[in-house]
Design a protein around this motif. Structure first.
Motif, mmCIF file in Angstrom:
data_model
loop_
_atom_site.group_PDB
_atom_site.id
_atom_site.type_symbol
_atom_site.label_atom_id
_atom_site.label_comp_id
_atom_site.label_asym_id
_atom_site.label_seq_id
_atom_site.Cartn_x
_atom_site.Cartn_y
_atom_site.Cartn_z
ATOM 1 N N ARG A 1 10.417 22.475 4.686
ATOM 2 C CA ARG A 1 10.526 21.622 3.500
ATOM 3 C C ARG A 1 9.231 20.914 3.148
ATOM 4 O O ARG A 1 8.903 20.724 1.992
ATOM 5 N N GLU A 2 8.526 20.490 4.201
ATOM 6 C CA GLU A 2 7.337 19.656 3.963
ATOM 7 C C GLU A 2 6.069 20.486 3.719
ATOM 8 O O GLU A 2 5.000 19.921 3.481
ATOM 9 N N ASP A 3 6.178 21.800 3.807
ATOM 10 C CA ASP A 3 4.978 22.627 3.598
ATOM 11 C C ASP A 3 4.470 22.522 2.157
ATOM 12 O O ASP A 3 5.254 22.456 1.206
ATOM 13 N N VAL A 4 3.152 22.520 2.051
ATOM 14 C CA VAL A 4 2.507 22.572 0.737
ATOM 15 C C VAL A 4 1.790 23.918 0.677
ATOM 16 O O VAL A 4 0.917 24.210 1.504
ATOM 17 N N LEU A 5 2.193 24.752 -0.291
ATOM 18 C CA LEU A 5 1.674 26.125 -0.358
ATOM 19 C C LEU A 5 0.553 26.202 -1.387
ATOM 20 O O LEU A 5 0.701 25.684 -2.505
ATOM 21 N N VAL A 6 -0.527 26.843 -0.995
ATOM 22 C CA VAL A 6 -1.685 26.926 -1.878
ATOM 23 C C VAL A 6 -2.060 28.395 -2.083
ATOM 24 O O VAL A 6 -2.270 29.120 -1.108
ATOM 25 N N ASP A 7 -2.156 28.803 -3.340
ATOM 26 C CA ASP A 7 -2.696 30.136 -3.625
ATOM 27 C C ASP A 7 -4.174 29.978 -3.962
ATOM 28 O O ASP A 7 -4.539 29.382 -4.973
ATOM 29 N N VAL A 8 -5.016 30.499 -3.086
ATOM 30 C CA VAL A 8 -6.469 30.356 -3.212
ATOM 31 C C VAL A 8 -6.983 31.446 -4.167
ATOM 32 O O VAL A 8 -7.052 32.614 -3.797
ATOM 33 N N GLY A 9 -7.289 31.048 -5.380
ATOM 34 C CA GLY A 9 -7.649 32.024 -6.419
ATOM 35 C C GLY A 9 -6.366 32.531 -7.039
ATOM 36 O O GLY A 9 -5.950 33.659 -6.801
ATOM 37 N N CYS A 10 -5.732 31.666 -7.850
ATOM 38 C CA CYS A 10 -4.346 31.978 -8.275
ATOM 39 C C CYS A 10 -4.273 32.894 -9.484
ATOM 40 O O CYS A 10 -3.195 33.396 -9.807
ATOM 41 N N GLY A 11 -5.414 33.105 -10.164
ATOM 42 C CA GLY A 11 -5.374 33.971 -11.345
ATOM 43 C C GLY A 11 -4.315 33.481 -12.318
ATOM 44 O O GLY A 11 -4.222 32.295 -12.624
ATOM 45 N N GLU A 12 -3.487 34.414 -12.787
ATOM 46 C CA GLU A 12 -2.489 34.061 -13.805
ATOM 47 C C GLU A 12 -1.134 33.666 -13.205
ATOM 48 O O GLU A 12 -0.174 33.494 -13.938
ATOM 49 N N GLY A 13 -1.078 33.534 -11.883
ATOM 50 C CA GLY A 13 0.108 32.889 -11.305
ATOM 51 C C GLY A 13 1.146 33.769 -10.638
ATOM 52 O O GLY A 13 2.252 33.312 -10.340
ATOM 53 N N ARG A 14 0.806 35.015 -10.338
ATOM 54 C CA ARG A 14 1.778 35.921 -9.722
ATOM 55 C C ARG A 14 2.406 35.343 -8.441
ATOM 56 O O ARG A 14 3.619 35.445 -8.221
ATOM 57 N N VAL A 15 1.569 34.714 -7.617
ATOM 58 C CA VAL A 15 2.072 34.231 -6.323
ATOM 59 C C VAL A 15 2.960 32.992 -6.536
ATOM 60 O O VAL A 15 3.981 32.812 -5.863
ATOM 61 N N ILE A 16 2.571 32.176 -7.510
ATOM 62 C CA ILE A 16 3.408 31.022 -7.861
ATOM 63 C C ILE A 16 4.780 31.540 -8.326
ATOM 64 O O ILE A 16 5.828 31.014 -7.927
ATOM 65 N N ASN A 17 4.771 32.599 -9.132
ATOM 66 C CA ASN A 17 6.052 33.193 -9.571
ATOM 67 C C ASN A 17 6.891 33.603 -8.374
ATOM 68 O O ASN A 17 8.104 33.368 -8.326
ATOM 69 N N PHE A 18 6.225 34.258 -7.422
ATOM 70 C CA PHE A 18 6.957 34.728 -6.245
ATOM 71 C C PHE A 18 7.577 33.549 -5.499
ATOM 72 O O PHE A 18 8.759 33.568 -5.146
ATOM 73 N N TRP A 19 6.786 32.498 -5.278
ATOM 74 C CA TRP A 19 7.316 31.344 -4.548
ATOM 75 C C TRP A 19 8.460 30.691 -5.321
ATOM 76 O O TRP A 19 9.470 30.302 -4.737
ATOM 77 N N LEU A 20 8.308 30.599 -6.655
ATOM 78 C CA LEU A 20 9.398 30.018 -7.459
ATOM 79 C C LEU A 20 10.651 30.890 -7.358
ATOM 80 O O LEU A 20 11.770 30.376 -7.280
ATOM 81 N N SER A 21 10.447 32.208 -7.313
ATOM 82 C CA SER A 21 11.608 33.109 -7.246
ATOM 83 C C SER A 21 12.367 32.964 -5.928
ATOM 84 O O SER A 21 13.539 33.334 -5.833
ATOM 85 N N LEU A 22 11.701 32.407 -4.910
ATOM 86 C CA LEU A 22 12.402 32.156 -3.631
ATOM 87 C C LEU A 22 13.211 30.864 -3.712
ATOM 88 O O LEU A 22 13.894 30.504 -2.766
ATOM 89 N N GLY A 23 13.073 30.154 -4.814
ATOM 90 C CA GLY A 23 13.803 28.891 -4.981
ATOM 91 C C GLY A 23 13.151 27.732 -4.240
ATOM 92 O O GLY A 23 13.785 26.700 -4.006
ATOM 93 N N LEU A 24 11.876 27.884 -3.887
ATOM 94 C CA LEU A 24 11.211 26.819 -3.119
ATOM 95 C C LEU A 24 11.044 25.560 -3.976
ATOM 96 O O LEU A 24 10.648 25.648 -5.137
ATOM 97 N N GLN A 25 11.338 24.424 -3.376
ATOM 98 C CA GLN A 25 11.134 23.133 -4.061
ATOM 99 C C GLN A 25 9.823 22.486 -3.591
ATOM 100 O O GLN A 25 9.476 21.398 -4.011
ATOM 101 N N ASN A 26 9.152 23.159 -2.671
ATOM 102 C CA ASN A 26 7.897 22.620 -2.094
ATOM 103 C C ASN A 26 6.842 22.416 -3.165
ATOM 104 O O ASN A 26 6.905 23.028 -4.224
ATOM 105 N N ARG A 27 5.825 21.612 -2.842
ATOM 106 C CA ARG A 27 4.662 21.549 -3.720
ATOM 107 C C ARG A 27 3.955 22.893 -3.679
ATOM 108 O O ARG A 27 3.699 23.441 -2.592
#
Ligand SMILES: C[S@@+](CC[C@H](N)C(=O)[O-])C[C@H]1O[C@@H](n2cnc3c(N)ncnc32)[C@H](O)[C@@H]1O
Length: 224
Positions: free
Chosen positions: A87-113
């Motif tokens: 729960r307390e993890d903060v996930l960082v995509d280093v060089g996020c481009g247009e956000g593919r990895v953010i999409n993936f994390w959101l698709s997992l339902g993560l509420q993390n930062r």
């Protein structure tokens, strides 16, 4: 990259595969690829509001910085499959481009930062605009090796930069006790020489190939 060039590159890779792995493997891969493209488009649009685009010109003038190519969702599924996210993890995509990895994390339902950091200002600001509806997502503009979010506990890299910058990244992240997920992990020397625990991830029984490693501070198990 233009659509036409994308298609030509794809056909070229198809021929290389055909010669190396034969017809059956190439057909199976083709089917997998088409299914994956469709699923990717749906996830890109659902979470990011646009299809993530390749740009091979983006960092031409920036030494050591690589181009913008997005991770495949199938690889993201594999590399995060047995990495526990607390729960307390903060996930960082280093060089996020247009956000593919953010999409993936959101698709997992993560509420993390979820933090994306991107060196190209125009890409960073457009990406920030599109994710403003998610209160847990922050997109930062800057060189990740000089502006590493101190609160990050899991850093994802899809080969964003070359040896010298990996060295700087490793030096910056060393004291944070964080886990690094390094996809297309070409530059491992700084981690190997500074005592990190390295667990390669192998795409066993997969039709697609990739290389990746989970890198954790020594003394912490690299396995789930
Ligand atoms: C291979 S793409 C990966 C995109 C995304 N992380 C993914 O996996 O889909 C690498 C990205 O890192 C960015 N980049 C390169 N060097 C960087 C740096 N020093 N700091 C922040 N971003 C950087 C590039 O502009 C590009 O968008």
């Amino acid at each position: 990259m233009e659509r036409r060039e994308d298609i030509l590159a794809c056909i070229g890779r198809g021929f290389v595969r055909l010669r190396a792995k034969g017809l059956r493997n190439t057909l199976l891969y083709g089917l997998h690829f088409l299914r994956e493209q469709a699923a990717s488009a749906l996830l890109d649009l659902k979470y990011g509001g646009k299809l993530c685009k390749t740009d091979l010109e983006i960092n031409r003038a920036r030494q050591q910085c690589h181009t913008m190519v997005h991770s495949h969702y199938h690889v993201l599924r594999d590399v995060f499959a047995d990495l526990p996210i607390r729960r307390e993890d903060v996930l960082v995509d280093v060089g996020c481009g247009e956000g593919r990895v953010i999409n993936f994390w959101l698709s997992l339902g993560l509420q993390n930062r979820l933090i994306g950091i991107e060196i190209d200002q125009a890409v960073a600001s457009r990406t920030r605009q599109r994710y403003r509806k998610y209160p847990n997502v922050t997109i930062i503009h800057g060189d990740a090796t000089a502006n590493l979010p101190a609160e990050g506990t899991i850093f994802y890299l899809y080969n964003p930069f070359a040896a010298e910058l990996v060295e700087r990244f490793e030096a910056a992240v060393r004291s944070q006790g964080a886990t690094i997920v390094y996809h297309n992990n070409r530059y491992m020397l700084p981690f190997e020489s500074n005592g990190w625990a390295i667990r390669p991830i192998r795409p066993e029984r997969r039709i697609y190939e990739f290389t990746a490693a989970i890198i954790t501070p020594s003394g912490r198990a690299a396995t789930a």
